[in-house]
Design a protein around this motif. Sequence first.
Motif, PDB file in Angstrom:
ATOM      1  N   VAL A 121      40.730  31.957   8.455  1.00 42.16           N
ATOM      2  CA  VAL A 121      41.308  32.180   7.285  1.00 42.16           C
ATOM      3  C   VAL A 121      41.604  33.801   6.247  1.00 42.16           C
ATOM      4  O   VAL A 121      41.317  34.474   6.976  1.00 42.16           O
ATOM      5  CB  VAL A 121      39.516  31.698   6.318  1.00 42.16           C
ATOM      6  N   ILE A 122      42.249  33.370   5.776  1.00 43.59           N
ATOM      7  CA  ILE A 122      43.218  34.947   5.342  1.00 43.59           C
ATOM      8  C   ILE A 122      43.133  34.422   3.751  1.00 43.59           C
ATOM      9  O   ILE A 122      43.432  34.401   3.437  1.00 43.59           O
ATOM     10  CB  ILE A 122      44.569  34.733   5.403  1.00 43.59           C
ATOM     11  N   TYR A 123      42.422  35.816   3.500  1.00 42.93           N
ATOM     12  CA  TYR A 123      42.276  36.453   2.416  1.00 42.93           C
ATOM     13  C   TYR A 123      42.785  37.254   1.446  1.00 42.93           C
ATOM     14  O   TYR A 123      43.314  38.771   1.854  1.00 42.93           O
ATOM     15  CB  TYR A 123      40.463  36.649   2.239  1.00 42.93           C
ATOM     16  N   SER A 124      43.531  36.928   0.385  1.00 38.10           N
ATOM     17  CA  SER A 124      44.443  38.195  -0.133  1.00 38.10           C
ATOM     18  C   SER A 124      43.799  38.245  -1.563  1.00 38.10           C
ATOM     19  O   SER A 124      43.187  37.706  -2.543  1.00 38.10           O
ATOM     20  CB  SER A 124      45.695  37.950  -0.426  1.00 38.10           C
ATOM     21  N   ASP A 125      43.280  39.962  -1.809  1.00 37.42           N
ATOM     22  CA  ASP A 125      42.361  40.140  -3.184  1.00 37.42           C
ATOM     23  C   ASP A 125      43.129  40.148  -4.260  1.00 37.42           C
ATOM     24  O   ASP A 125      44.023  41.158  -4.081  1.00 37.42           O
ATOM     25  CB  ASP A 125      41.661  41.329  -2.943  1.00 37.42           C
ATOM     26  N   ILE A 126      43.106  39.070  -5.541  1.00 41.68           N
ATOM     27  CA  ILE A 126      43.830  39.033  -6.296  1.00 41.68           C
ATOM     28  C   ILE A 126      42.899  39.375  -7.504  1.00 41.68           C
ATOM     29  O   ILE A 126      43.660  39.202  -8.845  1.00 41.68           O
ATOM     30  CB  ILE A 126      44.714  37.645  -6.951  1.00 41.68           C
ATOM     31  N   THR A 127      42.466  39.942  -7.805  1.00 40.54           N
ATOM     32  CA  THR A 127      41.901  40.600  -9.100  1.00 40.54           C
ATOM     33  C   THR A 127      41.749  41.447  -9.672  1.00 40.54           C
ATOM     34  O   THR A 127      41.835  40.804 -10.764  1.00 40.54           O
ATOM     35  CB  THR A 127      40.129  41.292  -8.469  1.00 40.54           C
ATOM     36  N   GLU A 128      42.461  42.624  -8.959  1.00 38.43           N
ATOM     37  CA  GLU A 128      43.248  42.956 -10.332  1.00 38.43           C
ATOM     38  C   GLU A 128      44.267  42.500 -11.306  1.00 38.43           C
ATOM     39  O   GLU A 128      44.919  43.040 -12.271  1.00 38.43           O
ATOM     40  CB  GLU A 128      43.944  44.571  -9.737  1.00 38.43           C
TER      41      GLU A 128
END
Length: 243
Positions: A121-128
């Motif tokens: 599982v790859i997570y990319s933080d797109i919060t910003e």
Amino acid sequence: TDKKLAEEAVKTSEQNFRNSLDNSPMGIRISDLDGHTLYGNSAFLQMFGYENIEEAGASPPHKHYTPEENARFQVRKERALRGEPNPDQFEIDIVRKDGDLRHLQVFIKDVFWNGKQGRQVIYSDITERIRAEEALKASENSFRNSLDNSPIGIRISDRNDDTLYANQAFLSVFGYENIEELKASPPLKHYTPAAYADFLQRMEQQRDGAPRPDSVEIDIIRKDGNIRHLRLSSRELVWYGQQ
């Protein structure tokens, strides 16, 4: 000797792969088919606020889902139990250990880990990015509301003078009932003959290089035949990505 060289090559390849996972800026987690965490890199731990891999094992990622996200997770889980396919990429909302809400993009694929079937599982933080989009949307809504509620008549048109937007004050000034009526009978058609002649003269002067005036006064004939005297101000802007 050949066997030993092959084993060393495999060991080197595995170590290189492990290093690429460890140093990836993307959060990477490996789990078994039951969802138990086997590996998590530093970026993954930081995204969820875990201090170490043991904490990730004790409190798996789905425990940090928002209530809305948990409902979506249950739907995906039920689909999997029925043997139905689930998307291999989607977005999730989590609450970090410190209470911060984060938006992550998730990519899932099957892998072999230590000789057994597992999932990467790859997570990319797109919060910003999400926050910037929400801030822009809120700003656009505020701008739109300020136009809608302005006591000044406001109309936005494209370069062909086709109406893209008009507020209620503008419709009232000309006597239009709705924006469809405005599009069918644009403002120029309501200019008095003298005002229209002045308009043509201004267009000719601008074609000769004269600057466009910031404001002019015009006379119009409303739909009900009443003559109104207006001050017209115009400026260029970007409307939904178009000049």
